[in-house]
Design an enzyme around this catalytic site. Structure first.
Site, mmCIF file in Angstrom:
data_model
loop_
_atom_site.group_PDB
_atom_site.id
_atom_site.type_symbol
_atom_site.label_atom_id
_atom_site.label_comp_id
_atom_site.label_asym_id
_atom_site.label_seq_id
_atom_site.Cartn_x
_atom_site.Cartn_y
_atom_site.Cartn_z
ATOM 1 N N GLU A 1 69.634 25.019 47.102
ATOM 2 C CA GLU A 1 69.387 26.007 46.057
ATOM 3 C C GLU A 1 67.976 25.877 45.475
ATOM 4 O O GLU A 1 67.527 24.765 45.171
ATOM 5 C CB GLU A 1 70.426 25.815 44.951
ATOM 6 C CG GLU A 1 70.468 26.894 43.906
ATOM 7 C CD GLU A 1 71.662 26.741 42.969
ATOM 8 O OE1 GLU A 1 71.921 27.654 42.180
ATOM 9 O OE2 GLU A 1 72.339 25.700 43.039
ATOM 10 N N LYS B 1 72.635 35.158 43.487
ATOM 11 C CA LYS B 1 73.794 34.396 43.027
ATOM 12 C C LYS B 1 74.634 35.270 42.109
ATOM 13 O O LYS B 1 74.111 35.950 41.220
ATOM 14 C CB LYS B 1 73.333 33.138 42.293
ATOM 15 C CG LYS B 1 74.438 32.128 41.998
ATOM 16 C CD LYS B 1 73.845 30.818 41.485
ATOM 17 C CE LYS B 1 74.895 29.738 41.304
ATOM 18 N NZ LYS B 1 74.298 28.439 40.900
ATOM 19 N N CYS C 1 76.181 27.542 45.333
ATOM 20 C CA CYS C 1 76.649 26.479 44.445
ATOM 21 C C CYS C 1 77.926 26.846 43.672
ATOM 22 O O CYS C 1 79.015 26.749 44.192
ATOM 23 C CB CYS C 1 75.530 26.068 43.485
ATOM 24 S SG CYS C 1 75.759 24.399 42.786
ATOM 25 N N SER D 1 67.635 -9.346 27.677
ATOM 26 C CA SER D 1 68.272 -10.118 26.612
ATOM 27 C C SER D 1 69.239 -11.176 27.105
ATOM 28 O O SER D 1 69.643 -12.056 26.348
ATOM 29 C CB SER D 1 69.029 -9.170 25.677
ATOM 30 O OG SER D 1 70.168 -8.628 26.337
#
Length: 693
Positions: free
Chosen positions: A45, A114, A175, A357
């Site tokens: 896409e 789309k 999609c 840490s």
């Protein structure tokens, strides 16, 4: 004669607005397709401009440059004698559309917009594009002059149509149309489409990959078709990692599956199959035939091209015996690591810096960077491509070739244990052992004098005695926070001066280490060392991070980190005699936090509905105790929500991430007491208790 067809779907690591690089990768994929004798190439896409251009889609330049790239593709000798499908934005009649452009031998056959936009979670497509609503309708699109001059056509078909080849019919999805309940492949296959191609921009989430595969397999099996899914890969400029997994599925069986996580910029999947298999599968499903016979016909673009080739010297692609996706721990080791690498190689930085840490979170970040180095070295050992050049560019050394992940880690990664008076020897030793294990350039400093200066100067200016940990709550928090914020200042000093100390140019990107659960609770100091440039674990739960560290201890031979998992998480900001722990400070466990997060975001629960669900999920606890926990969570959430507005950009990996710039659009400020909602919770508790009585 049985017709044997060959097509390809590709995965590309594209970058927003990198038109030159995007074109180069598209052309490389087409060359590979032709070398594999493919007759059709399907791409992902918006591959020409990059998926995450966002408000750049408003700019005319984005479309102008996309057309310019398309001109170069039309003219390129490698783009002849192969049917090609590319993704780009197109304005039609004054409306922006997310489109597929299909062309063959310099002629544009179809511009397919789309139809269904994606507007949930990380996506905002309707902000920039409009869905094409004219089903089964095609109209002329006036092509730009630069296209017309090359293609020899003034207009091209624009709309919802199928491509009718001489031997088969092709339909198109983009999609979200696959994920939607009314997927466009349903009507297309009923109208005769044998092949559905989908150009996608789908992002990674832990445990998500199988879901897309199940959708594709189901679509292919029930409709009778070959489904070719093409996806983007990598970080193209946003907080998501696009995870590849392009695939080709025939009648529900997987023929090809692309890599889930990889450093390859270009990956091509090619399959050879019999069209008769599709036809036989369709005919067997009698209910499908009955519906198909009553389906409205689709407009078709007739194309003098076939996917069929001579069967001589051509073997069919057989279904994969086993389709597997990597485990969640491997997803953490790979997804955020590759996201970091894409960001680093495309930035002017020369490495990363991390305050280490000795706890689970910062250890996880350090291991992810080490995993990145492992992936890079493994790739360079087996490929001769862009990755080595990227390493040399980042390190500003055109002769360097990494052979050992620890060596590379030492060049790319600097860590520092920033001790205060409240730090323990245990965490110092944990940090030191891990740094040695991964090979990072490690330092140890004390921040005590700086913190004392801040406190003394502030107290003097206010005309007060120095605050103490034994004083008021305000004094205690201020003394804790000055330590946390001092570490952020030191982090940026180290990030800017570490290359200088080596006689090198450049700077380091500061990595932070706040997990998704702590972000929801707001359990971090604003502008402390949770503030930085990138956070690879900001979308990952504490529970998953602990599993990841155990996995890494075995997979990477970092056995020293197992002790880090066993140690109670602590910020070490209070005097050691107080035995400060994170869960005690928060008033809730990490397991509870993860549960709250999933109910709050994916299941869209407010305080009352969360309480109603937890009564059943936690049925071993008294309703009144659950009510106290829910109220405490929402008070803490409301009091700290403002911290999300400055949350360091993190790699999205979990569906309940509270990151408010994109994924979780909720207010910054809330009523702290939730009077109405909490009263409803109390009513529910009273009703439940009266039923027991």
């Amino acid at each position: 004669m049985t017709e044997v067809a060959t097509l390809s779907t590709v995965t590309l690591n594209q970058f927003v607005l990198d038109f030159e690089g995007n074109k180069r990768r598209i052309l490389e994929s087409i060359k590979i397709c032709k070398a594999e004798r493919s007759r059709f190439r399907c791409g992902p896409e918006l591959e020409i401009c990059g998926y995450n251009c966002q408000d750049h889609f408003y700019e005319r330049d984005t479309q102008t440059h996309s057309w310019e790239v398309l001109v170069d593709l039309l003219k390129d000798v490698n783009c002849q004698d192969i049917l090609i499908d590319v993704g780009m934005p197109v304005m039609h009649n004054g409306v922006n559309y997310n489109c597929r452009v299909v062309f063959l031998n310099k002629k544009i056959l179809l511009i397919r917009p789309k139809m269904i936009m994606c507007d949930d979670a990380n996506y905002r497509e309707s902000r920039w594009f409009t869905g094409w609503t004219k089903k089964r309708h095609v109209e002329d699109h006036m092509l730009p002059e630069i296209i017309a001059a090359v293609a020899g056509q003034r207009t091209a078909p624009f709309g919802d149509a199928l491509l009718q080849l001489t031997d088969t019919k092709i339909g198109f999805e983009i999609c979200e149309e696959l994920w939607n309940p009314m997927s466009t492949h349903l009507e297309q296959t009923l109208a005769g489409a044998d092949i559905i191609v989908n150009g996608s921009g789908s992002h990674a989430e832990i445990r998500k990959a199988f879901y897309a595969m199940e959708l594709i397999k189901t679509a292919s099996a029930k409709c009778g078709c070959l489904y070719a899914f093409s996806n983007l890969r990598g970080c193209d400029g946003e907080r998501v990692y696009l995870n590849g997994c392009s695939t080709i599925v025939l009648n529900g069986e997987v023929l090809k599956l692309g890599k889930q996580y990889a450093l390859d910029d270009v990956e091509v999947l090619t399959a050879t199959f019999q069209l008769d298999e599709i036809h036989a599968h369709k005919v067997k499903i009698r209910s499908r035939s009955l519906v198909g016979a009553n389906t409205e016909s689709y407009p078709c673009i007739e194309t003098p091209w076939s996917l069929s080739v001579s069967t001589k010297h051509r073997n069919l692609t057989l279904p994969m015996e086993k389709v597997e996706f990597v485990c969640p721990e491997e997803e953490i080791a790979s997804g955020p690591a590759l996201w970091l690498w894409d960001y680093l190689r495309r930035s002017p930085a020369s490495g990363f810096f991390l305050p280490l840490s000795g706890g689970v979170d910062s250890a996880s970040v350090a291991i992810i960077v080490y995993s990145m180095c492992r992936l890079i070295v493994d790739h360079i050992n087996t490929h001769d491509d862009h990755v080595l050049k990227d390493v040399q560019k980042v390190l500003r050394d055109p002769t360097y070739k990494p052979t050992d992940p620890r060596e590379l880690c030492g060049k790319l990664f600097t860590t520092c244990y920033m001790a205060s008076d409240n730090s323990s020897e245990t965490t110092r030793n944990f940090a030191q052992a891990l740094a040695v294990g991964i090979g990072s350039n490690h330092r140890v400093i004390s921040i005590s004098n700086v913190c004392s200066t801040f406190v003394e100067t502030t107290a003097e200016a206010l005309g007060k005695e120095k605050p103490t940990f034994e004083g008021t709550r305000e004094e205690n928090l201020a003394l804790q926070n000055v330590q946390a914020r001092s570490r952020m200042v030191f982090a940026y000093m180290f990030a800017q001066l570490t290359p200088w100390s080596r006689g090198e140019n450049g700077f380091l990107l500061v990595l932070t280490s706040a997990n998704v659960d702590e972000a929801i609770r707001g359990y971090f100091t604003k502008y402390d060392c949770s503030s930085g440039d990138l956070n690879p674990i900001g979308g990952i739960s504490k529970t998953d991070l602990k599993r990841f560290i155990i996995y890494a201890s075995q997979k990477f031979g970092l056995h020293m980190v197992e002790q880090i998992v066993e140690a109670p998480p602590t910020a070490e900001l209070c005097p050691l005699k107080e035995n400060q722990t994170d869960e005690e400070d928060m008033g809730m466990t990490y397991k509870e936090l993860s549960c709250y997060g999933k109910l709050r975001k994916p299941l869209a629960c407010g305080p009352y509905s969360m309480m109603a669900k937890l009564i059943h999920l936690w049925n071993d606890q008294e309703p009144r105790d659950i009510a106290k926990k829910v109220k405490h969570f929402y008070r803490s959430y409301a009091a700290n929500r403002h911290k999300m507005s400055i949350l360091t950009p993190s790699c999205h990996m979990e569906d309940y991430s509270p990151e408010d710039h994109r994924h979780d659009l909720r207010p910054i400020f809330y009523p702290l007491d939730f009077t109405w909602q909490f009263q409803r919770i109390d009513d529910l508790v009273n009703n439940l208790e009266s039923e027991v009585d």
